[in-house]
Design an enzyme around this catalytic site. Structure first.
Site, PDB file in Angstrom:
ATOM      1  N   SER A   6      14.614 -12.515   8.356  1.00 14.30           N
ATOM      2  CA  SER A   6      14.686 -11.133   7.875  1.00 14.30           C
ATOM      3  C   SER A   6      13.294 -10.614   7.559  1.00 14.30           C
ATOM      4  CB  SER A   6      15.546 -11.086   6.605  1.00 14.30           C
ATOM      5  OG  SER A   6      15.481  -9.812   6.016  1.00 14.30           O
ATOM      6  N   ALA A   7      13.111  -9.304   7.789  1.00 11.48           N
ATOM      7  CA  ALA A   7      11.844  -8.667   7.407  1.00 11.48           C
ATOM      8  C   ALA A   7      11.770  -8.483   5.896  1.00 11.48           C
ATOM      9  CB  ALA A   7      11.748  -7.299   8.080  1.00 11.48           C
ATOM     10  N   GLU A  41      20.863  -9.782  15.689  1.00  7.10           N
ATOM     11  CA  GLU A  41      20.180  -8.591  15.152  1.00  7.10           C
ATOM     12  C   GLU A  41      21.022  -7.329  15.277  1.00  7.10           C
ATOM     13  OE1 GLU A  41      17.742  -7.090  13.781  1.00  7.10           O
ATOM     14  OE2 GLU A  41      16.255  -8.659  13.448  1.00  7.10           O
ATOM     15  N   ASP A  42      20.845  -6.411  14.321  1.00  4.39           N
ATOM     16  CA  ASP A  42      21.469  -5.091  14.429  1.00  4.39           C
ATOM     17  C   ASP A  42      20.431  -4.011  14.753  1.00  4.39           C
ATOM     18  OD1 ASP A  42      20.255  -5.283  11.851  1.00  4.39           O
ATOM     19  OD2 ASP A  42      21.371  -3.505  11.239  1.00  4.39           O
ATOM     20  N   ASN A  88      13.469  -9.580  -0.010  1.00  2.00           N
ATOM     21  CA  ASN A  88      14.605  -9.769  -0.917  1.00  2.00           C
ATOM     22  C   ASN A  88      15.665 -10.719  -0.355  1.00  2.00           C
ATOM     23  OD1 ASN A  88      13.891  -7.823  -3.088  1.00  2.00           O
ATOM     24  ND2 ASN A  88      13.994  -6.336  -1.406  1.00  2.00           N
ATOM     25  N   SER A 133       7.663   0.494   6.753  1.00  8.06           N
ATOM     26  CA  SER A 133       8.645   1.565   6.509  1.00  8.06           C
ATOM     27  C   SER A 133       7.987   2.688   5.716  1.00  8.06           C
ATOM     28  CB  SER A 133       9.848   1.033   5.720  1.00  8.06           C
ATOM     29  OG  SER A 133      10.550   0.053   6.441  1.00  8.06           O
ATOM     30  N   TRP A 178      14.994   4.627   0.126  1.00  7.43           N
ATOM     31  CA  TRP A 178      13.880   5.300   0.821  1.00  7.43           C
ATOM     32  C   TRP A 178      14.034   6.818   0.734  1.00  7.43           C
ATOM     33  CZ3 TRP A 178       9.757   2.810   1.136  1.00  7.43           C
ATOM     34  CH2 TRP A 178       9.640   1.520   1.672  1.00  7.43           C
ATOM     35  N   ASP A 227      19.199 -12.314  11.423  1.00 10.26           N
ATOM     36  CA  ASP A 227      18.710 -11.196  10.630  1.00 10.26           C
ATOM     37  C   ASP A 227      19.660 -11.097   9.435  1.00 10.26           C
ATOM     38  OD1 ASP A 227      17.404  -8.765   9.905  1.00 10.26           O
ATOM     39  OD2 ASP A 227      19.078  -7.656  10.794  1.00 10.26           O
ATOM     40  N   LEU A 228      19.255 -10.410   8.376  1.00 15.77           N
ATOM     41  CA  LEU A 228      20.130 -10.321   7.197  1.00 15.77           C
ATOM     42  C   LEU A 228      20.702  -8.913   6.994  1.00 15.77           C
ATOM     43  CD1 LEU A 228      19.527 -11.979   3.756  1.00 15.77           C
ATOM     44  CD2 LEU A 228      20.481  -9.714   3.959  1.00 15.77           C
ATOM     45  N   ASP A 229      19.795  -7.947   6.726  1.00 15.09           N
ATOM     46  CA  ASP A 229      20.254  -6.577   6.452  1.00 15.09           C
ATOM     47  C   ASP A 229      20.991  -6.020   7.669  1.00 15.09           C
ATOM     48  OD1 ASP A 229      19.034  -6.293   3.837  1.00 15.09           O
ATOM     49  OD2 ASP A 229      17.105  -6.119   4.831  1.00 15.09           O
ATOM     50  N   LYS A 276       8.551  -7.152  12.825  1.00 21.69           N
ATOM     51  CA  LYS A 276       9.331  -6.807  14.018  1.00 21.69           C
ATOM     52  C   LYS A 276       8.853  -5.446  14.516  1.00 21.69           C
ATOM     53  CE  LYS A 276      13.270  -9.137  11.863  1.00 21.69           C
ATOM     54  NZ  LYS A 276      14.610  -9.043  11.258  1.00 21.69           N
ATOM     55  N   THR A 325      23.461  -4.030   3.662  1.00 22.05           N
ATOM     56  CA  THR A 325      22.378  -3.552   2.787  1.00 22.05           C
ATOM     57  C   THR A 325      21.545  -2.443   3.433  1.00 22.05           C
ATOM     58  OG1 THR A 325      21.441  -5.654   3.471  1.00 22.05           O
ATOM     59  CG2 THR A 325      21.957  -5.407   1.138  1.00 22.05           C
ATOM     60  N   LYS A 330      15.312   0.293  10.340  1.00 22.24           N
ATOM     61  CA  LYS A 330      15.995  -1.002  10.423  1.00 22.24           C
ATOM     62  C   LYS A 330      15.058  -2.065  10.970  1.00 22.24           C
ATOM     63  CE  LYS A 330      20.812   0.270  10.541  1.00 22.24           C
ATOM     64  NZ  LYS A 330      22.005   0.503  11.355  1.00 22.24           N
ATOM     65  N   GLY A 331      14.970  -3.163  10.274  1.00 20.66           N
ATOM     66  CA  GLY A 331      14.137  -4.279  10.730  1.00 20.66           C
ATOM     67  C   GLY A 331      12.657  -4.108  10.437  1.00 20.66           C
TER      68      GLY A 331
HETATM   69  P1  XGP Z   1      12.090  -5.341   1.700  1.00 13.20           P
HETATM   70  C1  XGP Z   1      13.050  -4.138   3.897  1.00 13.20           C
HETATM   71  C2  XGP Z   1      12.452  -2.752   4.143  1.00 13.20           C
HETATM   72  O1  XGP Z   1      12.093  -2.161   2.878  1.00 13.20           O
HETATM   73  C3  XGP Z   1      13.469  -1.871   4.827  1.00 13.20           C
HETATM   74  O2  XGP Z   1      12.934  -0.599   5.140  1.00 13.20           O
HETATM   75  C4  XGP Z   1      13.966  -2.552   6.107  1.00 13.20           C
HETATM   76  O3  XGP Z   1      14.995  -1.793   6.685  1.00 13.20           O
HETATM   77  C5  XGP Z   1      14.471  -3.950   5.775  1.00 13.20           C
HETATM   78  O4  XGP Z   1      13.480  -4.713   5.113  1.00 13.20           O
HETATM   79  C6  XGP Z   1      14.858  -4.694   7.065  1.00 13.20           C
HETATM   80  O5  XGP Z   1      15.447  -5.908   6.816  1.00 13.20           O
HETATM   81  O6  XGP Z   1      12.122  -5.038   3.294  1.00 13.20           O
HETATM   82  O7  XGP Z   1      11.588  -4.101   1.049  1.00 13.20           O
HETATM   83  O8  XGP Z   1      13.503  -5.686   1.246  1.00 13.20           O
HETATM   84  O9  XGP Z   1      11.128  -6.484   1.558  1.00 13.20           O
HETATM   85 MG    MG Z   2      18.939  -5.707  10.279  1.00 13.60          MG
END
Ligand code: XGP
Ligand code: MG
Length: 219
Positions: A115-116, A170-171, A119, A51, A23, A7-9, A146, A15, A44-45
């Protein structure tokens, strides 16, 4: 262990806080609601559109806007988010991650990003880590976000390794569930109470080493 799916964020860099900041600002400016701090972990995720929909539900405005209006709001959040992450550099990589990537490369383990976030390629470039990964799964190409397994299955397929020969890191609770549904071994980073379904949990990225992943895999 032949592959590791990252996973990245919140795993490679911090991030998650920037996502929540963007948000929160969107929710305040466009919907007039304040997101509680607890909402950070709820997002998250979770993909951008999912979201957005969770926030609309929280605001009790699920049916108020057209699909185009919802898209425009999600895009606005992304513009706010991009302003924050434009400043990322190599110094923003979480402790222990560069060492882990080196150890995995030495041990010929293939590395893929699951990652979801759309970016992810941009962030990896900013951190100077793009070349360390063999593949990045594209979240736009998978049907379900996810906690569905799709992005982890895609990340494993892109490095040509069976998911059962992979460890996922994953976090997020939704992310751990996704790893498990994909048939891979899950290592959680964070609070073990939140990440109960993981095969192994470490408190911080500093503890992520080749040997910790290997042990989780053999468990
Ligand atoms: P992207 C992000 C979501 O906007 C964010 O709410 C999630 O926490 C995050 O993905 C999880 O990695 O997606 O808007 O950067 O494409
Ligand atoms: Mg994460």
């Amino acid at each position: 262990m032949q592959g590791v799916l990252f996973d990245l964020d919140g795993v490679i860099t911090d991030t998650a806080k920037f996502h929540f900041k963007a948000w929160s600002r969107l929710a305040k400016e466009k919907l007039g609601v304040t997101l509680p701090a607890s909402f950070e972990s709820d997002l998250k995720g979770i993909s951008r559109i999912d979201s957005m929909n969770r926030i609309l539900k929280f605001a009790k405005m699920e049916n108020k806007y057209s699909a185009d209006e919802v898209d425009a709001m999600a895009q606005y959040k992304n513009e706010l988010y991009l302003k924050e992450i434009g400043k990322l550099t190599q110094t923003d990589i979480f402790p222990g991650i560069e060492n882990l990537l080196d150890e995995l490369a030495v041990n010929k383990v293939k590395l893929s990003v699951a990652s979801a976030s759309k970016n992810a390629p941009f962030i990896l470039e900013k951190l100077g880590l793009r070349e360390q990964f063999d593949a990045i799964a594209d979240p736009a190409k998978v049907a379900h976000g996810k906690p569905a397994p799709d992005i982890f299955l895609e990340a494993a397929a892109k490095i040509d390794v069976d998911p059962t020969k992979c460890v996922g890191i994953e976090d997020a609770k939704a992310g751990v569930e996704a790893i498990k549904s994909a048939g891979a071994v899950a290592v959680g980073v964070g609070d073990s109470n939140d990440l109960k379904e993981a095969d192994s949990v470490v408190a911080s990225t500093e503890e992520l080493t080749y040997s910790v992943l290997e042990q989780a895999f053999r468990k």
